[in-house]
Design a protein around this motif. Structure first.
Motif, mmCIF file in Angstrom:
data_model
loop_
_atom_site.group_PDB
_atom_site.id
_atom_site.type_symbol
_atom_site.label_atom_id
_atom_site.label_comp_id
_atom_site.label_asym_id
_atom_site.label_seq_id
_atom_site.Cartn_x
_atom_site.Cartn_y
_atom_site.Cartn_z
ATOM 1 N N CYS A 176 0.836 -1.214 0.000
ATOM 2 C CA CYS A 176 0.000 0.000 0.000
ATOM 3 C C CYS A 176 0.865 1.257 0.000
ATOM 4 O O CYS A 176 1.915 1.308 0.655
ATOM 5 N N LYS A 177 0.399 2.264 -0.722
ATOM 6 C CA LYS A 177 1.001 3.591 -0.662
ATOM 7 C C LYS A 177 0.329 4.339 0.494
ATOM 8 O O LYS A 177 -0.890 4.522 0.490
ATOM 9 N N VAL A 178 1.137 4.759 1.482
ATOM 10 C CA VAL A 178 0.589 5.242 2.749
ATOM 11 C C VAL A 178 1.055 6.659 3.051
ATOM 12 O O VAL A 178 2.243 6.982 2.915
ATOM 13 N N ALA A 179 0.126 7.510 3.501
ATOM 14 C CA ALA A 179 0.459 8.800 4.101
ATOM 15 C C ALA A 179 0.287 8.660 5.600
ATOM 16 O O ALA A 179 -0.749 8.188 6.072
ATOM 17 N N LEU A 180 1.306 9.057 6.359
ATOM 18 C CA LEU A 180 1.270 9.021 7.825
ATOM 19 C C LEU A 180 1.364 10.450 8.328
ATOM 20 O O LEU A 180 2.368 11.138 8.107
ATOM 21 N N ILE A 181 0.314 10.914 9.001
ATOM 22 C CA ILE A 181 0.191 12.314 9.420
ATOM 23 C C ILE A 181 0.344 12.408 10.929
ATOM 24 O O ILE A 181 -0.310 11.676 11.677
ATOM 25 N N ASN A 182 1.211 13.310 11.380
ATOM 26 C CA ASN A 182 1.453 13.469 12.822
ATOM 27 C C ASN A 182 1.483 14.940 13.183
ATOM 28 O O ASN A 182 2.101 15.741 12.476
ATOM 29 N N ASP A 183 0.830 15.307 14.292
ATOM 30 C CA ASP A 183 0.703 16.731 14.609
ATOM 31 C C ASP A 183 1.814 17.269 15.511
ATOM 32 O O ASP A 183 1.689 18.360 16.073
ATOM 33 N N ARG A 184 2.898 16.516 15.656
ATOM 34 C CA ARG A 184 4.054 16.970 16.417
ATOM 35 C C ARG A 184 5.324 16.781 15.579
ATOM 36 O O ARG A 184 5.307 16.062 14.576
ATOM 37 N N PRO A 185 6.451 17.374 16.001
ATOM 38 C CA PRO A 185 7.689 17.217 15.227
ATOM 39 C C PRO A 185 8.371 15.874 15.436
ATOM 40 O O PRO A 185 9.310 15.542 14.719
ATOM 41 N N VAL A 186 7.931 15.109 16.428
ATOM 42 C CA VAL A 186 8.489 13.777 16.666
ATOM 43 C C VAL A 186 7.360 12.759 16.637
ATOM 44 O O VAL A 186 6.191 13.090 16.853
ATOM 45 N N VAL A 187 7.717 11.500 16.378
ATOM 46 C CA VAL A 187 6.737 10.421 16.361
ATOM 47 C C VAL A 187 6.859 9.624 17.662
ATOM 48 O O VAL A 187 7.743 9.859 18.476
ATOM 49 N N GLY A 188 5.948 8.679 17.843
ATOM 50 C CA GLY A 188 6.009 7.827 19.027
ATOM 51 C C GLY A 188 4.906 8.072 20.032
ATOM 52 O O GLY A 188 4.738 7.286 20.964
ATOM 53 N N GLY A 189 4.171 9.183 19.872
ATOM 54 C CA GLY A 189 3.057 9.450 20.777
ATOM 55 C C GLY A 189 3.487 9.526 22.231
ATOM 56 O O GLY A 189 4.443 10.226 22.573
#
Length: 621
Positions: A209-222
């Motif tokens: 799958c071609k995936v877009a991953l959107i995150n509202d902070r400058p780092v990932v990991g929650g």
């Protein structure tokens, strides 16, 4: 004819002079943030991200940016800000800062008056050079906040305070386009890059799958990022599909611990891992703010950049809500629940007799460090009194520092986070300044206090099945069981001792545990029952409040995400929706789960904080 021309010329000049010149500047767009940080957690409530002077009692470095005024002249200046301690104490608050325009510092201290987000009068300024520099000077280090600055040559012309009216004003002032830019068309759009979202994106990507991953902070990991610092919990390699969770061996931190130094959480390792996935495009600092729909299907998600304000639109046949708050589902009118169900509704012994709005709370974690010499801390007293009897005589605070159980974790969230900050500073001030025997604190200073609050519970999106307590405790078998939840049913409540000292204003929690045997979560809990193309993974899946107590830990949510990625690839293959996988292709999903999408042969580096589980399946009589 000449007279008429002169009169017309004078009329034009007079009309020009009557037109107000203005300039609107978003603080979060400053080119140099200095020591200020961008806080986007509450933009859905108060209308915008903002700059926060999070210095833990020490003023942070100036933020500055260059601006160009439309013309020279005298400008009246207004700053949108908030006196954040006002819910607990009337009068002047601690979040003071000032504004400089060019070489002139405006005299009004900002951020310390009022009881809501307001446009505070900052003074007036004579602008001669239209190109100049704005600076924000933090005066206290106690979380002063600046949303926007407005300059106008018309006295008394203040932007609106109503959030919707202000949004329209912002768009016009900043010349934002009415139509978001198309970011692209994808097979799957995943919103939220915590452990669940990262796993969903990569699992789907590895299966084509071609995936877009959107995150509202400058780092990932929650919650497992260096911004929040909660360690991973639960077991991988458990249940009927022991290959699920291998994915997490590739990117998860090798060390455990809550409220530890930033490097424990290995932010860059996670970012590098995502960067290697050719089918995943990561969009950092974009927050989902809207959806478009056709019938019961989402057609696109709109996301706004938390600094520039740029809006992008993401199109796909499939979406996965991994936001924790169920944000995408909420925007798409998905069925959801908040709070605790009654005991009778699902026959749950652990549930309260009557349904209520109580949730598990959010944590502002913190720790202190040895400064090697005496270290001072300002006197901080803004509505919560600490003394010898009720103070917390500790040097750090982790998960038990939990606030907001009796408040709305969505609509009251800024208050909830701010109360977490308030009690940390107030208690520390008492230990440093007023406790009689405080020698153990004299050389200590605050080393880290979270400003991004770690949530446990808010919206739960409803699927075709709602997981409940009896399923878990009686091991009720479902044909569509997937990733195994292994953590105890771990529910949090206000600490009774804290309630005695701070009735109605608790900030400490206790946990009550009921161990379970590793339980496969039904696939039907991982997609919406009324938004046909919406998956979900994380703490916002289809469970009761009681069942949330086990599924919410992050290794478990990561395995949910891995399953969602597999299901998305099946949807792409057959041109179906998430429900169709259950109805017609469950066998194919099971084959994927038997293999997993993680690399083979990696040692299990996730042996910390696994939690206790029952050794034998419960026998239902």
């Amino acid at each position: 004819m000449k007279v008429k021309f002169v009169i017309l010329f004078l009329f034009v000049v007079a009309s020009y002079n009557l037109r107000a010149a203005d300039l609107f500047v978003e603080a979060e767009s400053f080119t140099n943030k200095g020591g200020w940080v961008v806080d986007q957690q509450f933009m859905d409530l108060m209308g915008s991200p903002y700059l926060l002077a999070h210095g833990m009692g020490e003023p942070v470095e100036d933020a500055y940016t260059e601006v160009t005024f439309p013309e020279s002249g005298t400008y009246y200046v207004y700053v949108r800000t908030y006196n954040w301690t006002s819910p607990w104490k009337d009068g002047e608050g601690p979040g003071k800062f000032s504004l400089s325009v060019g070489n002139k510092k405006l005299s009004s201290p900002l951020g310390a008056e009022g009881a809501a987000w307001i446009w505070q009068v900052a003074g007036k300024i004579s602008v001669k050079n239209v190109k100049t520099v704005l600076k924000l000077h933090d005066l206290t280090g106690f979380d002063g906040r600046c949303d926007a600055i407005y300059f106008t040559t018309e006295e008394g012309k203040i932007p609106p305070s109503d959030v919707k009216a202000l949004e329209a004003f912002r768009r016009k002032a900043l010349n934002l386009p009415d139509t978001p830019t198309l970011a692209g068309e994808y097979d799957l759009v995943v919103v939220g890059a915590g452990i669940a979202g990262m796993s969903a994106a990569v699992s789907a990507a590895r299966l084509g799958c071609k995936v877009a991953l959107i995150n509202d902070r400058p780092v990932v990991g929650g919650n497992n990022s260096s911004e929040i610092r909660v360690h991973l919990g639960g077991r991988i390699e458990a249940g009927p599909y022991d290959q699920l969770g291998n994915l997490q061996k590739e990117f998860s931190p090798a060390r455990g611990g809550n409220a530890q130094p930033a490097d424990y959480y290995e932010d860059q390792k996670k970012m590098d891992w995502l960067a290697k996935e050719k089918n995943v495009t990561l969009f950092l600092n974009y927050r989902a703010i809207g959806v478009t729909k056709e019938g019961n299907n989402i057609t696109s998600v709109v996301a706004k950049h938390i600094e520039s304000g740029k809006e992008l639109r993401f199109k796909a046949p499939l979406f996965s809500d991994c936001t924790g708050d169920g944000t995408v589902g909420y925007l798409a009118d998905a069925d959801f629940r908040m709070g605790r169900e009654s005991r009778d509704e699902f026959g749950e012994n652990t549930a309260p007799e009557k349904a209520d709005k109580m949730t598990m709370g959010a944590s502002v974690q913190w720790y202190s460090v040895d400064n090697g010499k005496p270290s001072s801390f300002p006197h901080f007293n803004y509505g919560v009194e600490f003394n010898e009897r009720n103070s917390e005589k500790v040097m750090m605070g982790e998960w038990t520092w939990e606030t907001g159980m009796n408040y709305d974790q969505i609509n009251d969230f800024e208050r909830i986070r701010d109360y977490g900050l308030l009690v940390v500073y107030s208690n520390w001030s008492y230990l440093k300044n007023r406790m009689k025997e405080n020698s153990q604190y004299r050389n200590r200073k605050l080393g880290w206090v979270a400003y991004v609050s770690g949530k446990r519970e808010s919206r739960r999106l409803m699927g075709d099945y709602i997981l409940k307590e009896d399923d878990l405790r009686k091991y009720v078998a479902h044909e569509d069981g997937t990733a195994a939840t292994t953590w105890s049913i771990d529910l949090h409540y206000p600490d009774p001792d804290n309630t005695k000292n701070f009735p109605g204003q608790e900030f400490k929690s206790i946990a009550k545990h009921i161990n379970i045997y590793p339980y496969p979560i039904p696939y039907r809990c991982l997609y919406s029952r009324n938004v046909d193309n919406l998956f979900m993974a994380g703490r916002n899946i289809s469970v009761t409040h009681v069942a949330l107590g086990t599924v919410r830990v992050m290794r478990t949510t990561g395995m949910m995400g891995e399953v969602v990625g597999m299901a998305a690839s099946i949807c792409k293959k057959y041109g179906i929706k998430p429900r169709g996988v259950y109805q017609s292709h469950l066998g194919e999903l099971k084959k994927f789960m038997e293999v997993g999408t993680g690399k083979k042969g990696l040692p299990n580096n996730q042996r910390y904080n696994e939690g206790g589980t029952l050794k034998e399946k419960p026998v239902v009589k």
